[in-house]
Design a protein around this motif. Structure first.
Motif, mmCIF file in Angstrom:
data_model
loop_
_atom_site.group_PDB
_atom_site.id
_atom_site.type_symbol
_atom_site.label_atom_id
_atom_site.label_comp_id
_atom_site.label_asym_id
_atom_site.label_seq_id
_atom_site.Cartn_x
_atom_site.Cartn_y
_atom_site.Cartn_z
ATOM 1 N N PHE A 121 0.819 -1.212 0.000
ATOM 2 C CA PHE A 121 0.000 0.000 0.000
ATOM 3 C C PHE A 121 0.860 1.273 0.000
ATOM 4 O O PHE A 121 0.502 2.273 0.604
ATOM 5 C CB PHE A 121 -0.950 0.008 1.204
ATOM 6 C CG PHE A 121 -2.183 -0.812 0.975
ATOM 7 C CD1 PHE A 121 -3.418 -0.211 0.810
ATOM 8 C CD2 PHE A 121 -2.116 -2.193 0.915
ATOM 9 C CE1 PHE A 121 -4.565 -0.966 0.591
ATOM 10 C CE2 PHE A 121 -3.248 -2.968 0.695
ATOM 11 C CZ PHE A 121 -4.473 -2.347 0.529
ATOM 12 N N ALA A 122 1.986 1.228 -0.688
ATOM 13 C CA ALA A 122 2.827 2.412 -0.779
ATOM 14 C C ALA A 122 2.249 3.382 -1.802
ATOM 15 O O ALA A 122 1.654 2.983 -2.800
ATOM 16 C CB ALA A 122 4.252 2.022 -1.173
ATOM 17 N N GLY A 123 2.441 4.679 -1.538
ATOM 18 C CA GLY A 123 1.873 5.695 -2.403
ATOM 19 C C GLY A 123 0.439 5.999 -2.025
ATOM 20 O O GLY A 123 -0.107 5.447 -1.064
ATOM 21 N N PRO A 124 -0.210 6.892 -2.768
ATOM 22 C CA PRO A 124 -1.594 7.264 -2.418
ATOM 23 C C PRO A 124 -2.564 6.126 -2.697
ATOM 24 O O PRO A 124 -2.619 5.593 -3.807
ATOM 25 C CB PRO A 124 -1.867 8.471 -3.321
ATOM 26 C CG PRO A 124 -0.938 8.300 -4.488
ATOM 27 C CD PRO A 124 0.288 7.636 -3.944
ATOM 28 N N VAL A 125 -3.335 5.763 -1.687
ATOM 29 C CA VAL A 125 -4.365 4.726 -1.800
ATOM 30 C C VAL A 125 -5.648 5.291 -1.202
ATOM 31 O O VAL A 125 -5.683 5.662 -0.026
ATOM 32 C CB VAL A 125 -3.961 3.431 -1.073
ATOM 33 C CG1 VAL A 125 -5.095 2.416 -1.120
ATOM 34 C CG2 VAL A 125 -2.693 2.847 -1.680
ATOM 35 N N ALA A 126 -6.686 5.369 -2.003
ATOM 36 C CA ALA A 126 -7.960 5.930 -1.553
ATOM 37 C C ALA A 126 -8.862 4.838 -1.011
ATOM 38 O O ALA A 126 -8.971 3.756 -1.592
ATOM 39 C CB ALA A 126 -8.666 6.655 -2.696
ATOM 40 N N ALA A 127 -9.515 5.125 0.102
ATOM 41 C CA ALA A 127 -10.600 4.280 0.599
ATOM 42 C C ALA A 127 -11.861 4.633 -0.175
ATOM 43 O O ALA A 127 -12.079 5.790 -0.550
ATOM 44 C CB ALA A 127 -10.808 4.515 2.092
ATOM 45 N N ALA A 128 -12.715 3.642 -0.421
ATOM 46 C CA ALA A 128 -13.875 3.878 -1.266
ATOM 47 C C ALA A 128 -15.067 3.057 -0.811
ATOM 48 O O ALA A 128 -14.922 1.918 -0.353
ATOM 49 C CB ALA A 128 -13.542 3.534 -2.727
ATOM 50 N N GLY A 129 -16.238 3.649 -0.936
ATOM 51 C CA GLY A 129 -17.474 2.930 -0.659
ATOM 52 C C GLY A 129 -18.611 3.536 -1.467
ATOM 53 O O GLY A 129 -18.614 4.743 -1.742
#
Length: 473
Positions: free
Chosen positions: A115-123
């Motif tokens: 999970f390196a770098g930008p990772v967006a949570a989504a729902g």
């Protein structure tokens, strides 16, 4: 236990952050708007759930994602950026906003770190056209948010990522130092999950007899050939004299259901959490994986009984027909976006703690320029959670189900800067406020369905969240 050296590592990388922020400032001046900076570093492999637990009350936005059997756990805190999307175009508008954000981002991340770098949570909501109530006020039709900090662990490897927007004159030293110090404050001391003090009574949002009547009405319409399948959900509620312990519930879910996707999205004073056995879709390295999951049976009390029940499920004409509808739809949807779509000709059994399902994996290779959200938009809702024909089933659900599903049975997951990621179907789930919880379960109804059996199946599907939150008989 999470150690203070995680925060010390963050402080050590402030110089790297400042170098990236200077580049971002230059881009921000050219673009006339803030630019995303994302910096990741390796840290000691501590438990992200402990960070999630210690951040209760510290931020309005928290995200937890875990695949326990894979040794994966992720916690995201705060929101460096977010977008709320509405209506039937929610997937498209969310994907466009994310592409625009990461297109000019300054990213310093080792791709070998989890999970390196930008990772967006989504729902996303199950159905943006549903009749709505105030229950899901903090959970829009579609939501992406980029946590300000992310702690991820995969086996013995862990990463810490800080994300922030940098404008033409923004000082990232203050930005990251304050974030690192805040993290240090959250990491002081051990955390241990508590157990519910007492079994809580279960309250039916809709009487079980009424729900069985709705199932019977659905069966009548199915036999009249108005549709092939419809999925009906039901809701039960818990009330507690003390605050629910969300991290403790997540701890129980990941221990008792290690082969599921354990997730939580906390917004304000409420959290949506669950342990879903069903992957909607994943995209990694160009490879697409989806899950056909439909047809259910209880687990047996002994190995012999369990094998007998599993064989009965594999040979059930009703369940095999229901399952085939799902797999056919998934293969068709992926065929429009992928090459080399493949699926076994026969389902197998997926067994979790208290229930077993018919399962067929479907794989393919993504066509160029597509993202995981394109796949989500093509697949959701599958007949496993909606029905067939899709439009007819959804209209029937809106008119007859008598509840607001909100995010229940919708896609929940994450995506990265490359547009890859993973989404589960938000099943075996609950929306929890301080002392109230709404729990959800659904059953696929076909022409051969029996209302009493469907009610029993819904009870099986409610059991994981009832156990995690302390619900009794």
């Amino acid at each position: 236990m999470i150690h203070v050296r995680v925060a010390t590592a963050a402080l050590r990388h402030v110089r790297r952050m400042e170098e990236m922020a200077e580049l971002a400032r230059q881009r921000a001046r050219q673009l006339g708007r803030p630019v995303l900076v994302s910096v990741s570093a390796p840290v000691s492999p501590d438990d992200p759930l402990a960070l999630f637990a210690r951040a209760v009350g510290a931020t309005h936005n928290r995200f937890f994602w875990s695949q326990p059997s894979q040794g994966l756990a992720v916690t995201g805190l705060g929101a460096a950026w977010e977008i709320a999307a509405s209506g039937e175009g929610r997937f498209v508008s969310a994907a466009a906003a994310w592409r625009d954000l990461v297109a000019h981002a300054c990213i310093d991340a080792d791709p070998n770190l989890p999970f390196a770098g930008p990772v967006a949570a989504a729902g996303f909501a199950f159905d943006p056209l549903r009749p709505t109530s105030g229950l899901w006020a903090d959970f829009p039709d579609g939501l992406l948010f980029l946590p300000r900090m992310i702690l991820a662990r995969q086996g013995d490897v862990a990463s810490l990522t800080f994300n922030g927007l940098v404008g033409p004159e923004t000082s990232s030293v203050n930005l990251y130092l304050s974030a690192a110090r805040r993290l240090r404050d959250l990491l002081g001391g051990p955390w241990r999950a508590a157990h519910p003090a007492e079994a809580l009574p279960v309250e039916e949002a809709l009487p079980a007899s009424t729900w069985r009547t709705i199932v019977a009405e659905a069966v009548a319409d199915l036999r009249a050939a108005k549709m092939e399948k419809v999925v009906l959900a039901r809701e039960v509620r818990l009330q507690s004299a003390q605050d629910f312990d969300i991290p403790a519930a997540l701890e129980r879910l990941r221990n008792e259901y290690p082969d599921t996707f354990v997730f939580a999205v906390a917004r304000g004073g409420r959290a949506f959490l669950g342990a879903s056995p069903e992957r909607l879709v994943s995209l990694r390295g160009g490879v697409v994986a989806a899950s056909g999951l439909a047809g259910s049976m209880a687990r047996g009390a002994t190995p012999d009984e369990d094998a007998r029940l599993g064989a009965a499920l594999l040979n059930s004409e009703k369940d095999r027909r229901e399952h085939a509808l799902v797999v056919t739809m998934i293969r068709s949807a992926l065929g429009n976006l992928c090459s080399h779509v493949e699926a076994p000709s026969e389902p197998v059994l997926m067994k979790v703690r208290n229930i077993q399902h018919l399962f067929t994996p479907v794989t393919g290779r993504i066509a160029g320029g597509r993202s995981v959200l394109d796949l989500v938009a093509a697949l959701h809702p599958t007949p496993a959670v909606g029905g067939k024909p899709n439009d007819v089933a959804l209209e029937w659900i809106r008119a007859n189900e008598r509840m607001d599903r909100g995010w229940y049975a919708g896609p929940v997951g994450w995506l990265d800067a490359r547009g890859e990621g993973e989404f589960a179907v938000a099943l075996r789930s609950a929306l929890v406020s301080k002392r109230e919880a709404a729990l959800f379960a659904g059953c696929g109804i076909v022409s051969g369905s029996d209302p009493a059996r469907e009610e029993q199946e819904s009870q099986l599907k409610l059991r994981p969240m009832l156990s995690a939150l302390g619900g009794g008989a």
